[in-house]
Write an enzyme that holds these catalytic residues in place. Sequence first.
Site, mmCIF file in Angstrom:
data_model
loop_
_atom_site.group_PDB
_atom_site.id
_atom_site.type_symbol
_atom_site.label_atom_id
_atom_site.label_comp_id
_atom_site.label_asym_id
_atom_site.label_seq_id
_atom_site.Cartn_x
_atom_site.Cartn_y
_atom_site.Cartn_z
ATOM 1 N N CYS A 75 51.877 88.258 -69.578
ATOM 2 C CA CYS A 75 51.048 87.423 -68.712
ATOM 3 C C CYS A 75 49.890 88.245 -68.125
ATOM 4 C CB CYS A 75 51.889 86.760 -67.620
ATOM 5 S SG CYS A 75 51.054 85.374 -66.828
ATOM 6 N N HIS B 62 56.087 84.054 -70.498
ATOM 7 C CA HIS B 62 57.113 84.919 -69.895
ATOM 8 C C HIS B 62 58.396 84.867 -70.727
ATOM 9 C CE1 HIS B 62 55.167 85.972 -66.041
ATOM 10 N NE2 HIS B 62 54.538 84.808 -66.203
ATOM 11 N N GLU C 45 60.934 86.698 -70.349
ATOM 12 C CA GLU C 45 62.077 87.152 -69.553
ATOM 13 C C GLU C 45 62.831 86.030 -68.854
ATOM 14 O OE1 GLU C 45 58.441 87.679 -66.774
ATOM 15 O OE2 GLU C 45 58.900 87.601 -68.908
ATOM 16 N N SER D 138 82.403 99.820 -46.214
ATOM 17 C CA SER D 138 82.373 98.471 -45.649
ATOM 18 C C SER D 138 83.479 97.580 -46.200
ATOM 19 C CB SER D 138 81.026 97.815 -45.962
ATOM 20 O OG SER D 138 80.912 97.587 -47.361
ATOM 21 N N GLY D 139 84.138 98.035 -47.269
ATOM 22 C CA GLY D 139 85.105 97.188 -47.950
ATOM 23 C C GLY D 139 84.487 96.404 -49.083
ATOM 24 N N GLY D 140 83.162 96.457 -49.202
ATOM 25 C CA GLY D 140 82.457 95.737 -50.256
ATOM 26 C C GLY D 140 82.418 96.512 -51.554
ATOM 27 N N VAL D 141 81.936 95.847 -52.604
ATOM 28 C CA VAL D 141 81.945 96.457 -53.934
ATOM 29 C C VAL D 141 81.011 97.664 -54.013
ATOM 30 C CG1 VAL D 141 80.206 94.828 -54.825
ATOM 31 C CG2 VAL D 141 81.744 95.986 -56.414
ATOM 32 N N ASP D 142 79.839 97.605 -53.389
ATOM 33 C CA ASP D 142 78.875 98.696 -53.525
ATOM 34 C C ASP D 142 79.413 100.002 -52.942
ATOM 35 O OD1 ASP D 142 77.204 96.807 -54.631
ATOM 36 O OD2 ASP D 142 76.045 96.489 -52.810
ATOM 37 N N SER D 143 79.832 99.960 -51.678
ATOM 38 C CA SER D 143 80.291 101.201 -51.050
ATOM 39 C C SER D 143 81.585 101.697 -51.688
ATOM 40 C CB SER D 143 80.484 101.007 -49.541
ATOM 41 O OG SER D 143 81.535 100.112 -49.255
#
Length: 511
Positions: free
Chosen positions: A79, A169, A171, A223-228
């Site tokens: 584009c 586009h 994508e 934090s208990g989350g997936v990332d940390s």
Amino acid sequence: MTEKIIILDFGSQYTQLIARNVREMNVYCEIIPFYEEVKEDETIKGIILSGSPSSVNDENAPHVDVAALNAKWPVLGICYGAQLTTKILNGKVEKSSSREYGRVRLSKVDTTHPLLKGLSENNQVWMSHADTITQLADSAEVIAQTESIPVAAFHVKNTPNPLMGLQFHPEVTHSENGKGIIKNFVVGICNCSQSWTSAGYIAETVANIKAQVGDQKVVMALSGGVDSTVAATLIDRAIGENLYCIFVDNGLLRKNEFAEVMEAYQQLGLHVKGVDASARFYKQLEGVSNPEEKRKIIGNLFIDVFQEEAHHIKDIHFLGQGTIYPDVIESVSVNGPSATIKSHHNVGGLPEKMHMQLVEPLRALFKDEVRRIGRELGLADSFIDRHPFPGPGLGIRILGDVSEEKVKLLQDADAIYINALKANHEYQNIWQAGAILLPVQSVGVMGDERTYEYTLALRAVTSVDGMTADWAHIPYTLLADISNEIINKVKGINRVVYDISSKPPATIEWE
């Protein structure tokens, strides 16, 4: 070394989609703002120029030296990137007679060209631009058109490396076989080996952490989350007992979350200290209704508690963080360098305050890639499939002032909601779900008595990465059951509503 594709970002809303398409081919890529220099690097295999809300004819239009890039690598302009390439080569780009937006069909497709290999003559693509290429440079030739656009795709002849442009586009999902076009460029033209895998990423990241940290110590907030959790597991793989984790209970977690997560961390073998600071948070939040003020109080007090605990550990030189790629991208403005980091980064200025270096093993990954790494590491589904949860926790899901009593109400209602989604196999289809306690009381009838109690809003959205989201179409019968159970079991709530707003224009959280 990991080979990569560089995506130069001119501000398109679709730039991250390009990156996700490339990553899904097991090819690593990086998004950098157009104004950053692309330093010559033997790992770079090609360049993609993104779209943009700007016009190439604007006085201050974003600009890069396409010829200089193409002297070193294959280049694909999408584009705006295609229009910029055309203008630099002395072709013409003019304002469209009408905005070209939506689905169109390609025609006169040169399927012998490596970029368009495998496409059909009538392939559907997605247009989104206000300018159009009206005249190609003499050195370029058309390889696809549409009924109304004479140049839908082109390539430039006699260049040091392949140079091509698409006015549509590829994508976005609306472009049929758009992923195939991107793969033709990334794998077919740039010769990427598709060797970037979860197992390879883990091995490389663990080795990098060992090299960075050595025998020093790392402290990290969980934090208990997936990332940390995934980040801590990677760091633990690298340095073992030299990782010290701190999990702060701010009193704004989900029901029973502190105890359950601490037990799960113990099973993972992580060295974690749990700190119950809920009373301190409740005291500082007393009487505060402004959302931004609540966020600041929660964030600043978290830093204070974390810093106090970290000071009990001697000779700490590194701070671990679960920063992921969207955090990195969003902290940089395409219109110029930005000093503003996202406010929900839960350790804020701690690296500078405590004179520590950062260890961020997930900095290059999107959320779904973090989950794949977690599965490769053998983490339990309870961590991997967990919905995102805001850093300030229930503090921003209680509209108005926060109290321990309101937190208890919301925890009980939220637990009923989430458990029902899991029991009815809806949880895994939803990106994020949560209950919001509204500062609204209404009249109700319970038995023979009139009540005057709180209203609860249920929120659930589907998304790929949280950047955009649609409301989840939970079956009405299930919503009715959830509403009945909450009203019957949670004294203080007598009305339940369901939020059917999408992002944009709404946000996922209410505050």
